[in-house]
Design an enzyme around this catalytic site. Sequence first.
Site, PDB file in Angstrom:
ATOM      1  N   HIS B  85       0.811  -1.213   0.000  1.00 31.98           N
ATOM      2  CA  HIS B  85       0.000   0.000   0.000  1.00 31.98           C
ATOM      3  C   HIS B  85       0.844   1.263   0.000  1.00 31.98           C
ATOM      4  O   HIS B  85       0.319   2.352   0.212  1.00 31.98           O
ATOM      5  CB  HIS B  85      -0.943   0.016   1.204  1.00 31.98           C
ATOM      6  CG  HIS B  85      -2.009  -1.028   1.113  1.00 31.98           C
ATOM      7  ND1 HIS B  85      -2.126  -2.059   2.015  1.00 31.98           N
ATOM      8  CD2 HIS B  85      -2.987  -1.237   0.199  1.00 31.98           C
ATOM      9  CE1 HIS B  85      -3.124  -2.842   1.667  1.00 31.98           C
ATOM     10  NE2 HIS B  85      -3.663  -2.373   0.564  1.00 31.98           N
ATOM     11  N   ILE B  92       0.781   6.902   0.265  1.00 30.95           N
ATOM     12  CA  ILE B  92       0.249   5.765   1.008  1.00 30.95           C
ATOM     13  C   ILE B  92      -1.221   5.613   0.691  1.00 30.95           C
ATOM     14  O   ILE B  92      -1.978   6.591   0.712  1.00 30.95           O
ATOM     15  CB  ILE B  92       0.414   5.993   2.536  1.00 30.95           C
ATOM     16  CG1 ILE B  92       1.866   6.298   2.867  1.00 30.95           C
ATOM     17  CG2 ILE B  92      -0.079   4.779   3.310  1.00 30.95           C
ATOM     18  CD1 ILE B  92       2.025   7.014   4.190  1.00 30.95           C
ATOM     19  N   CYS B  93      -1.605   4.389   0.385  1.00 29.69           N
ATOM     20  CA  CYS B  93      -3.025   4.122   0.132  1.00 29.69           C
ATOM     21  C   CYS B  93      -3.610   3.575   1.430  1.00 29.69           C
ATOM     22  O   CYS B  93      -3.521   2.385   1.711  1.00 29.69           O
ATOM     23  CB  CYS B  93      -3.166   3.106  -0.996  1.00 29.69           C
ATOM     24  SG  CYS B  93      -4.837   2.549  -1.246  1.00 29.69           S
ATOM     25  N   ALA B  94      -4.153   4.482   2.250  1.00 32.79           N
ATOM     26  CA  ALA B  94      -4.731   4.065   3.525  1.00 32.79           C
ATOM     27  C   ALA B  94      -6.037   4.813   3.713  1.00 32.79           C
ATOM     28  O   ALA B  94      -6.085   6.035   3.566  1.00 32.79           O
ATOM     29  CB  ALA B  94      -3.779   4.376   4.667  1.00 32.79           C
TER      30      ALA B  94
END
Lengths: 522, 162
Positions: B85, B92-94
Amino acid sequence: MDRRIKSPQIPTVNDLRVKLCYICREEEHYDAPPEDPPRAWTHPCTCTLVAHEGCLLRWIQTSQGDTARAPNALKCPQCGTRYELVSHRPKILRLLGAGNGVLQRVGRLITLCGAAGVVAVFASGIYVVLTAYGAWAIKQFLGEEMFDVLLTDNPANWPWTTFINLPSIPLSLILSRFQTPALIPSLVPILLVWPPAPPIKYRLGSTSALTDLRLQYGAADTINSKLWTWPPTPAIFGFVVVPIVRVVYRRLWTRLQVWALGAQPPSARVAAARMGGGGVNAAWEGWPVVIRIRANIIGEDGRGQGQAQVQGQEQQRQQEGEEGQEQPAPAGAEVPEQEQALAAAEQHISISASSLGRRLGGALLIPYISSRMGWLLLSLSRHSHILRRILAVRPPLSVQGTMRWPYGISPGEWEDLGPLRQVQKALGLVWRASWRGTRTWAEADPVWWRNAIGLGLFVVAKDCVELLHLWLATRELESRHVKNRDFAGVDIRELDLVPGFSPRGQSPAQMQARAQSLPRGL
Amino acid sequence: MASISVRRLSKELTEIKSEGCPVGITLVKADDFSTWWFTIEVMGESLYQGEKYTLQFRFDSSYPISSPAVQFVVTDGHTSPIHPHVYSNGHICASILGNEWSPVLSVVAVCVTLQSMLASCKKKERPADNDRYVRSAPENPKKTRFHYDGKALSPIPHQYWI
């Protein structure tokens, strides 16, 4: 303070000693002096989080404005309880909101319909063009008289199947040009669909499906019951004669090519290899018959590979101004000299031949060409009795006056048959009609026959011209050499000449004198 | 009166300075109320043992209503962790940085969440679309609409909620 008196057991947000806003993190102590201006506190959920009402409303409003966050806007981040909003929402606002929602949905629908409409208009435009072309092709190939009998110029008369058959004609013509070998010979659809079709005149007059069937196909019963007639029936021609002629023609043509050129042109060998080594050339359905596939002709035996390289080289050679025919091609060393020349010549011709427009135009002109060739044959037949017999020229139906009611069985006879026999009879009639065509078809002047023969002759002529072109181009490449010039214009003293050379008009003494007067050292 | 973001950030900063950061998280720089830097490392056994990464927080004036822009620093010798992620440009893919951001979260809570994201990683690899994304990514990761697959992060540890 009032609330505490009313519900002494359950505390509220105002009973907390320290209030901490979970959004702005400001604290307020119960005994500290209130802020100025005072800010309202709220406890909107079932857990311990509290917040300023203003902070929470701002958070909710911001989140609701963001489509990704909107689902979480009214949810407590800790306990997940849904916040309840109390607001002044008069009926009129709710009504306007609902109206807006409806309009939005309607708008979306209109957008969708609009897009679909544009696509539909575009597609139907193409469809109309294809259908019109199909009608034109039928008129060209079957002749105007049969066209008027089967279709007429008025689309309102056409049976519904026409609207599938006609647009498929240009498509099958074009498709047949892009396949090696073609799966559907281009004219077969025309030959198979139309002969059994009933004349418009009778079709329009018929009332019930059963009468319709009887009227249409009864004809086959009364005309001669021989299977082999002259000219052959369209179905037999399409299914039997055309395939046989194609195979025989390809064999003969391959032999002729080998005889004339010493080898088959590479493209023909490629086509043959693709067909499973049948050694035939894709010949019948179009005239520019040899369809070149240059990109993936790598043969299994490596020979094709050499060939591909030779072709690649030739292409380069063409770009570089055609030098170096004498240079042996290193990669194509195993390919005989003669075949190299042939490949080069074919390459030379096919560069201009493989354009898309040429193929499309060629495919779509087939009906016109066959019509013109048929007309040419008809003109020639005026002077030849034999040709007239071959073409089976008949006077037009209007002149014959025999546009008869094509009954196979009289109405009385039909009624006498039991239902089972009626069905059996009808199926028999349909079967026979699809092989032999209707009576009208059998009695009309067979324009399609001379057009088909004409097209065949055209294909042969075209192949011959192409072969001649290829042969001449090969010869030209083989006979090519660089033209020799003398040293006219070059100062003779700059040349290292053989001792015995004596230029005309100059004595050896003179030459010696001149040579001495010049500085040495050349 | 200072804006909400400044007042809230100064409170968070005071808290960090007085109580210290959780284990593995260190405040590097918080000179103003627009950009903060932290280092994080994963404690205990994990794929990232002994590795230290730098996190950058950028706040706009409507923090905490709007989420901070959080990314790993990839300049000046810093690198981003290799994680399904985390893109190689540090983005950041959060979901908690996007549609699941809530003002209840704080800077430290985000750090802890990302730390546990690294700790629970099973395989070191870049996101499948890393090259394509990095080529066209906006400078600010908040401008990217990530697609969260729902399993991106473990739940936020409760003790870091206020």
